[in-house]
Design a protein around this motif. Structure first.
Motif, PDB file in Angstrom:
ATOM      1  N   SER A 141      18.903 -15.492  -6.589  1.00 15.17           N
ATOM      2  CA  SER A 141      17.615 -15.541  -7.281  1.00 15.17           C
ATOM      3  C   SER A 141      16.857 -16.736  -6.712  1.00 15.17           C
ATOM      4  N   PRO A 142      15.557 -16.824  -6.934  1.00 16.27           N
ATOM      5  CA  PRO A 142      14.796 -17.937  -6.358  1.00 16.27           C
ATOM      6  C   PRO A 142      15.336 -19.312  -6.719  1.00 16.27           C
ATOM      7  N   GLY A 143      15.898 -19.478  -7.912  1.00 18.54           N
ATOM      8  CA  GLY A 143      16.364 -20.791  -8.329  1.00 18.54           C
ATOM      9  C   GLY A 143      17.863 -20.980  -8.290  1.00 18.54           C
ATOM     10  N   PHE A 145      25.551  -1.452   7.347  1.00 21.15           N
ATOM     11  CA  PHE A 145      24.843  -1.405   6.072  1.00 21.15           C
ATOM     12  C   PHE A 145      25.272  -2.535   5.139  1.00 21.15           C
ATOM     13  N   GLY A 146      26.551  -2.911   5.203  1.00 24.43           N
ATOM     14  CA  GLY A 146      27.054  -3.916   4.276  1.00 24.43           C
ATOM     15  C   GLY A 146      26.883  -5.344   4.733  1.00 24.43           C
ATOM     16  N   PHE A 147      26.828  -5.573   6.050  1.00 24.53           N
ATOM     17  CA  PHE A 147      26.778  -6.946   6.571  1.00 24.53           C
ATOM     18  C   PHE A 147      25.546  -7.222   7.431  1.00 24.53           C
ATOM     19  N   VAL A 148      25.266  -6.349   8.397  1.00 22.16           N
ATOM     20  CA  VAL A 148      24.201  -6.639   9.361  1.00 22.16           C
ATOM     21  C   VAL A 148      22.833  -6.694   8.691  1.00 22.16           C
ATOM     22  N   THR A 149      22.626  -5.868   7.667  1.00 17.05           N
ATOM     23  CA  THR A 149      21.352  -5.942   6.948  1.00 17.05           C
ATOM     24  C   THR A 149      21.171  -7.315   6.306  1.00 17.05           C
ATOM     25  N   MET A 150      22.247  -7.860   5.748  1.00 22.02           N
ATOM     26  CA  MET A 150      22.171  -9.202   5.164  1.00 22.02           C
ATOM     27  C   MET A 150      21.965 -10.258   6.254  1.00 22.02           C
ATOM     28  N   LEU A 151      22.646 -10.065   7.358  1.00 18.41           N
ATOM     29  CA  LEU A 151      22.514 -10.988   8.479  1.00 18.41           C
ATOM     30  C   LEU A 151      21.074 -11.066   8.964  1.00 18.41           C
ATOM     31  N   THR A 152      20.381  -9.925   8.939  1.00 13.74           N
ATOM     32  CA  THR A 152      19.025  -9.852   9.470  1.00 13.74           C
ATOM     33  C   THR A 152      17.984 -10.328   8.472  1.00 13.74           C
ATOM     34  N   TYR A 153      18.117  -9.936   7.206  1.00 11.24           N
ATOM     35  CA  TYR A 153      17.042 -10.175   6.249  1.00 11.24           C
ATOM     36  C   TYR A 153      17.311 -11.258   5.219  1.00 11.24           C
ATOM     37  N   LEU A 154      18.543 -11.714   5.082  1.00  9.47           N
ATOM     38  CA  LEU A 154      18.787 -12.804   4.134  1.00  9.47           C
ATOM     39  C   LEU A 154      18.056 -14.090   4.533  1.00  9.47           C
ATOM     40  N   PRO A 155      17.961 -14.431   5.833  1.00 17.94           N
ATOM     41  CA  PRO A 155      17.160 -15.623   6.179  1.00 17.94           C
ATOM     42  C   PRO A 155      15.709 -15.519   5.706  1.00 17.94           C
ATOM     43  N   THR A 156      15.115 -14.320   5.840  1.00 18.98           N
ATOM     44  CA  THR A 156      13.738 -14.141   5.378  1.00 18.98           C
ATOM     45  C   THR A 156      13.656 -14.291   3.867  1.00 18.98           C
ATOM     46  N   TYR A 157      14.656 -13.768   3.139  1.00 21.60           N
ATOM     47  CA  TYR A 157      14.685 -13.938   1.684  1.00 21.60           C
ATOM     48  C   TYR A 157      14.748 -15.423   1.326  1.00 21.60           C
ATOM     49  N   LEU A 158      15.566 -16.173   2.046  1.00 21.74           N
ATOM     50  CA  LEU A 158      15.732 -17.588   1.732  1.00 21.74           C
ATOM     51  C   LEU A 158      14.434 -18.361   1.934  1.00 21.74           C
ATOM     52  N   PHE A 168       4.314 -15.334  -7.986  1.00 23.30           N
ATOM     53  CA  PHE A 168       4.343 -13.879  -8.173  1.00 23.30           C
ATOM     54  C   PHE A 168       4.877 -13.180  -6.916  1.00 23.30           C
ATOM     55  N   LEU A 169       4.431 -13.610  -5.737  1.00 23.64           N
ATOM     56  CA  LEU A 169       4.917 -13.000  -4.495  1.00 23.64           C
ATOM     57  C   LEU A 169       6.405 -13.266  -4.297  1.00 23.64           C
ATOM     58  N   ALA A 170       6.852 -14.496  -4.606  1.00 17.83           N
ATOM     59  CA  ALA A 170       8.274 -14.819  -4.462  1.00 17.83           C
ATOM     60  C   ALA A 170       9.120 -13.963  -5.397  1.00 17.83           C
ATOM     61  N   GLN A 171       8.646 -13.786  -6.626  1.00 22.56           N
ATOM     62  CA  GLN A 171       9.375 -12.952  -7.586  1.00 22.56           C
ATOM     63  C   GLN A 171       9.364 -11.481  -7.156  1.00 22.56           C
ATOM     64  N   SER A 172       8.258 -11.033  -6.595  1.00 24.41           N
ATOM     65  CA  SER A 172       8.171  -9.649  -6.115  1.00 24.41           C
ATOM     66  C   SER A 172       9.131  -9.426  -4.963  1.00 24.41           C
ATOM     67  N   TYR A 173       9.210 -10.398  -4.051  1.00 23.29           N
ATOM     68  CA  TYR A 173      10.157 -10.284  -2.936  1.00 23.29           C
ATOM     69  C   TYR A 173      11.585 -10.265  -3.466  1.00 23.29           C
ATOM     70  N   ASP A 174      11.870 -11.098  -4.456  1.00 15.75           N
ATOM     71  CA  ASP A 174      13.203 -11.141  -5.050  1.00 15.75           C
ATOM     72  C   ASP A 174      13.566  -9.786  -5.655  1.00 15.75           C
ATOM     73  N   ALA A 196      12.330  -6.800  -4.813  1.00 20.79           N
ATOM     74  CA  ALA A 196      12.531  -5.832  -3.729  1.00 20.79           C
ATOM     75  C   ALA A 196      13.873  -6.055  -3.049  1.00 20.79           C
ATOM     76  N   PHE A 197      14.241  -7.315  -2.837  1.00 23.09           N
ATOM     77  CA  PHE A 197      15.513  -7.658  -2.204  1.00 23.09           C
ATOM     78  C   PHE A 197      16.685  -7.099  -2.999  1.00 23.09           C
ATOM     79  N   HIS A 198      16.664  -7.287  -4.309  1.00 21.90           N
ATOM     80  CA  HIS A 198      17.764  -6.801  -5.142  1.00 21.90           C
ATOM     81  C   HIS A 198      17.827  -5.280  -5.162  1.00 21.90           C
ATOM     82  N   SER A 199      16.680  -4.633  -5.188  1.00 19.25           N
ATOM     83  CA  SER A 199      16.660  -3.167  -5.206  1.00 19.25           C
ATOM     84  C   SER A 199      17.289  -2.599  -3.942  1.00 19.25           C
ATOM     85  N   VAL A 200      16.896  -3.150  -2.794  1.00 16.37           N
ATOM     86  CA  VAL A 200      17.419  -2.638  -1.526  1.00 16.37           C
ATOM     87  C   VAL A 200      18.881  -3.021  -1.347  1.00 16.37           C
TER      88      VAL A 200
END
Length: 486
Positions: free
Chosen positions: A329-331, A255-268, A445-451, A453-457
């Motif tokens: 954050s996006p910037g 929960f603390g690492f593998v989730t970031m490993l999997t989805y942080l590239p998509t966030y980037l 707007f989509l980038a901000q929405s993804y950001d 959602a990312f922070h919430s999860v």
């Protein structure tokens, strides 16, 4: 690389195959679910037929499946090959740990498991970067072709491995087919419910039915195992609170690492606009500590630092790291988030290998395969569940955000499909699909929405990790107290 690198390829796979969000998520989840389902099965089979034989069989299955993935013509074919690869990978991981536990003992075992964790760290660290380079330079198919080549090298080493394992003829007991089948069915039902929650709705009859089915099948599994002469899982293992506590450490890491490993590239790629190659390089900040910290932990233990102290430090790093990753954050500049990424990676690296060695020391060597299978089932099962939960909840939050805001953009429509495409990391494709007049504004707007959602999860994952840390600390303290009293 198969676990940490595949997420980097998801946007390319989605664009090439025109896959929907659910089939695209199963490119990652099919491997993780199959890995989780069959790790315990292979651990039990290894004790029966021999660990080297089971290891070789898994490597062969993995190689064939990886070649099939490289040749896949659609996403469903790719999903099937990924599931088959996960089945083979379960044998490699479970039987590999059992082989190490059998061949080495004493200080040698601690060093061997440290190296075991370090080598795994090499794959984790290089996975996103190598996958990003392959995807950007040659295409996503070459990533799976690279897996096949690696497994061919593994198969060449099997004869030497077999000679090194003492008395590896197996116990001669029969494989627990009913228990194995029930466990696999329960894991498939549970993970499918989590993945489909964002698609069907969390209160949908189908999702609730899958969750209920998983609970029922697990109850039947426990009843069957209690009556088997040679069960796939001896439930007596669970009476050792310290063993259970150590086995839960990888769950916290999931929960603390593998989730970031999997989805942080998509966030980037989705929120910050970076390409796959840049995302892979940035991921080195998260994965590099997993390469360095296992051997560091072994050296500290050799110098007298209690192993459990390092376990607690690793858990603290996971919680603190996740909370500070909310600085993304996006910037944001990478210098701001470099330290949180390194801390999170250290949380994974310090316990990698160390936990395996500590847990298997508590178990009779004759049941090392079963114990390693259980440990790695929790590790891979929790990874599959954590990744599925993360992806499903992120898609749910993102869909709500898109549905609430899409009306503010002239011409924009198809909110559900747009949100699914964006959740898969393809913001450009989602913007085109929406048909908004102001494409640049809608893309922001989509980038901000993804950001959002990312922070919430991310906050939710940190909370889950913190609760697990408290449970683990309690189990290890109680287990230590009982051992001292005994």
């Amino acid at each position: 690389m198969s676990i940490s690198g595949t997420a980097v390829a998801l946007p390319g796979i989605g664009a090439d195959t025109h896959a929907g969000l659910a089939p695209l998520q199963w490119v990652v989840n099919a491997f993780n679910v199959a890995f989780a389902c069959f790790t315990l099965v292979w651990g039990s089979v290894a004790d029966i037929v021999g660990r080297a034989r089971a290891f070789a069989a898994g490597a062969g299955v993995y190689a064939v499946a990886s070649l099939g993935g490289a040749l896949a013509t659609d996403v469903l074919w790719l999903d099937a090959t990924r599931a088959l690869a996960g089945t083979g990978g379960a044998a490699i991981f479970s039987c590999g740990a059992a082989i190490v536990a059998t061949v080495f003992d004493g200080p040698g075992r601690a060093k061997a498991f440290a190296l075991f964790g370090t080598v795994a760290g090499v794959g984790v660290a290089a996975g996103p970067s190598l996958a990003g380079a392959l995807v950007q330079g040659l295409g996503w198919r070459w990533m799976f072709a690279a897996h096949a080549v690696a497994l061919l090298l593994v198969l060449l080493a099997v004869p030497a491995t077999a000679r090194a394992v003492p008395d590896d003829g197996g116990s001669g007991a029969r494989v627990d087919v009913p228990g194995s089948a029930l466990f696999v069915v329960a894991m498939v039902l549970l993970t499918t419910a989590i993945v489909q929650g964002s698609q069907w709705g969390w209160a949908a009859p189908g999702v609730l039915g899958l969750f209920a089915g998983a609970v029922v099948v697990l109850a039947v599994f426990a009843a069957v195992e209690n009556r088997r002469e040679h069960p796939m899982l001896d439930l007596g293992l669970l009476r050792d609170r310290r063993f259970v506590g150590l086995c839960l450490v990888p769950v916290a890491a999931s929960f603390g690492f593998v989730t970031m490993l999997t989805y942080l590239p998509t966030y980037l790629t989705a929120a910050t606009g970076r390409d796959s190659g840049a995302a892979g390089l940035i991921m080195l900040l998260l994965t590099a500590p997993v390469l360095v910290c296992p051997l560091l932990a072994a050296k500290l233990v050799a110098r007298g630092v209690p192993a459990l102290t390092l376990v607690h430090v690793s858990l603290a790093c996971l919680v603190v790291g996740d909370l500070t990753l909310t600085l993304f954050s996006p910037g944001v500049t990478i210098l701001v988030v470099a330290l949180p990424m390194l801390v999170t990676g250290a949380g994974m690296g310090l316990c990698a290998g160390l936990v395996d060695g500590q847990a298997l020391e508590l178990i009779d060597p004759a049941r090392a395969g079963m114990a390693a299978g259980f440990l790695n089932t929790l590790r891979l099962g929790s990874e599959a569940i954590a990744v599925a939960v993360y992806g499903s909840v992120l898609a749910t939050v993102l869909r709500t955000r898109v549905e609430d805001g899409i009306g503010g953009y002239a011409g924009a429509a198809r909110a559900d499909r747009v949100a699914d495409r964006a959740a898969g990391g393809d913001v450009a494709g989602a913007t085109e699909l929406a048909g908004a007049v102001d494409t640049d504004g809608f893309a922001r707007f989509l980038a901000q929405s993804y950001d959002h959602a990312f922070h919430s999860v991310l906050c939710a994952m940190a909370a889950v990790c913190a609760v697990l840390c408290a449970v683990i600390a309690t189990l290890l303290r109680d287990g230590s107290a009982r051992n001292a009293a005994a």
